[in-house]
Design an enzyme around this catalytic site. Sequence first.
Site, PDB file in Angstrom:
ATOM      1  CG  HIS A  72      43.915   8.318   1.606  1.00 37.00           C
ATOM      2  ND1 HIS A  72      45.025   8.665   0.864  1.00 37.00           N
ATOM      3  CD2 HIS A  72      43.423   7.194   1.037  1.00 37.00           C
ATOM      4  CE1 HIS A  72      45.197   7.773  -0.099  1.00 37.00           C
ATOM      5  NE2 HIS A  72      44.240   6.887  -0.023  1.00 37.00           N
ATOM      6  CD  GLN A 109      44.107  -2.981  -5.294  1.00 38.51           C
ATOM      7  OE1 GLN A 109      43.669  -3.463  -4.251  1.00 38.51           O
ATOM      8  NE2 GLN A 109      43.807  -1.737  -5.654  1.00 38.51           N
ATOM      9  N   GLY A 128      35.474   6.647  -1.486  1.00 41.28           N
ATOM     10  CA  GLY A 128      35.307   7.881  -2.253  1.00 41.28           C
ATOM     11  C   GLY A 128      34.494   7.648  -3.520  1.00 41.28           C
ATOM     12  NE  ARG A 129      28.293  10.036  -3.905  1.00 41.53           N
ATOM     13  CZ  ARG A 129      27.392   9.046  -3.833  1.00 41.53           C
ATOM     14  NH1 ARG A 129      27.502   8.007  -4.625  1.00 41.53           N
ATOM     15  NH2 ARG A 129      26.406   9.105  -2.966  1.00 41.53           N
ATOM     16  CG  ASP A 134      38.977   5.523  -7.036  1.00 40.59           C
ATOM     17  OD1 ASP A 134      39.428   5.924  -8.120  1.00 40.59           O
ATOM     18  OD2 ASP A 134      39.596   5.599  -5.969  1.00 40.59           O
ATOM     19  CD  GLN A 137      38.301   0.902  -5.078  1.00 42.80           C
ATOM     20  OE1 GLN A 137      39.277   0.351  -5.542  1.00 42.80           O
ATOM     21  NE2 GLN A 137      38.399   1.809  -4.130  1.00 42.80           N
ATOM     22  NE  ARG A 173      40.858  19.636  -2.331  1.00 41.88           N
ATOM     23  CZ  ARG A 173      41.528  20.770  -2.490  1.00 41.88           C
ATOM     24  NH1 ARG A 173      42.735  20.768  -3.021  1.00 41.88           N
ATOM     25  NH2 ARG A 173      40.996  21.906  -2.091  1.00 41.88           N
ATOM     26  NE  ARG A 204      46.324   8.391 -11.566  1.00 37.67           N
ATOM     27  CZ  ARG A 204      45.563   7.535 -12.219  1.00 37.67           C
ATOM     28  NH1 ARG A 204      44.816   7.948 -13.219  1.00 37.67           N
ATOM     29  NH2 ARG A 204      45.533   6.275 -11.885  1.00 37.67           N
TER      30      ARG A 204
HETATM   31  O1  PAF Z   1      41.058   2.303  -3.328  1.00 40.18           O
HETATM   32  C1  PAF Z   1      42.054   1.712  -2.859  1.00 40.18           C
HETATM   33  O2  PAF Z   1      42.955   2.329  -2.291  1.00 40.18           O
HETATM   34  C2  PAF Z   1      42.155   0.190  -2.983  1.00 40.18           C
HETATM   35  O3  PAF Z   1      41.637  -0.248  -4.202  1.00 40.18           O
HETATM   36  C3  PAF Z   1      41.491  -0.551  -1.814  1.00 40.18           C
HETATM   37  C4  PAF Z   1      39.989  -0.338  -1.766  1.00 40.18           C
HETATM   38  C5  PAF Z   1      42.114  -0.108  -0.491  1.00 40.18           C
HETATM   39  C6  PAF Z   1      41.733  -2.064  -1.952  1.00 40.18           C
HETATM   40  O4  PAF Z   1      43.102  -2.362  -1.964  1.00 40.18           O
END
Ligand code: PAF
Length: 291
Positions: free
Chosen positions: A48, A72, A158-159, A161, A164, A195, A198
């Site tokens: 992050h 989610q 981030g790439r 995920d 997503q 990184r 997990r």
């Molecule tokens: O990647 C995440 O942490 C979550 O899926 C997000 C994008 C913050 C949505 O809750």
Amino acid sequence: MTQDPPREDAGPAATRLITTRAELRARRAAMDGTVAAVLTMGALHAGHLALVERARELADHVILTDFVNPLQFGPGEDYEAYPRTLEQDLALVDGLVDVVFAPSVQELYPVLPPMVSVTAGAAGRILEGAARPGHFDGVVTVVAKLLQLTAPHLSVFGRKDAQQLAIIQRLVGDLDLPVRIEPVEIQREPSGLARSSRNAYLGEAGREQALALSRTIAAARAAAPSAGAIRSVLREALERAEIDWDYAHALDPATLEPIGPEHRGEVLVVLAGTVEGTRLLDAAVAVVTAP
Ligand code: PAF
């Protein structure tokens, strides 16, 4: 007289914790210049911080959202047990972001489930979504809300995920949301391992075994610009079965469908596999110009 330090050396004087939509809107309206949003579910770690760092490079102000989104999580996914570490999160980003927006569930969703939500369609039901029905619908619904509330010029994702990220790029395109999505490269350990929080579950042998993912990514990159060569790299990795592969695909980043022989342009390589009971992901974007 002391001079103000240059902007790039200085963070915002003090990071402010905001928990209501009204206060966020007021604070956002008072921001001059460009704004970047970093959307998180808290439990912040080095990955992050890389997003925050990129956001700070790209914008004058940074809003970090810290919200564990119930929409989610599937029925068996233990939403209740997800780590909530707001105090720690605040300490980690103090002075690095202008605002941490950490609303309660009631504040963000006065009525739950919401009557109107966003769906990710077929792209949300494959790959990571195959075993998590509704997960990506929940992600795009909260991302749409948080982008409305933070009204940023750009938002970083981030790439790692990769699915997503691809779905959020489509969310922004399909709904014409006025925000730029900035992908942030995967952070890697010196060994090449992507990184991830997990990785802490892996023993020494597991960490060694897990390198099958980053080695496959490196080989796929080296096989570009040939689409066929990338597909061969992935097929051979699955056949070698050094780890318990879930999937290894070369996809069209816009549709998340497997590329055909005539595909040219960007290809999204996505890998998922399990090592010592821990599910790991890796991904890369390559450009193909030949069959
Ligand atoms: O990647 C995440 O942490 C979550 O899926 C997000 C994008 C913050 C949505 O809750």
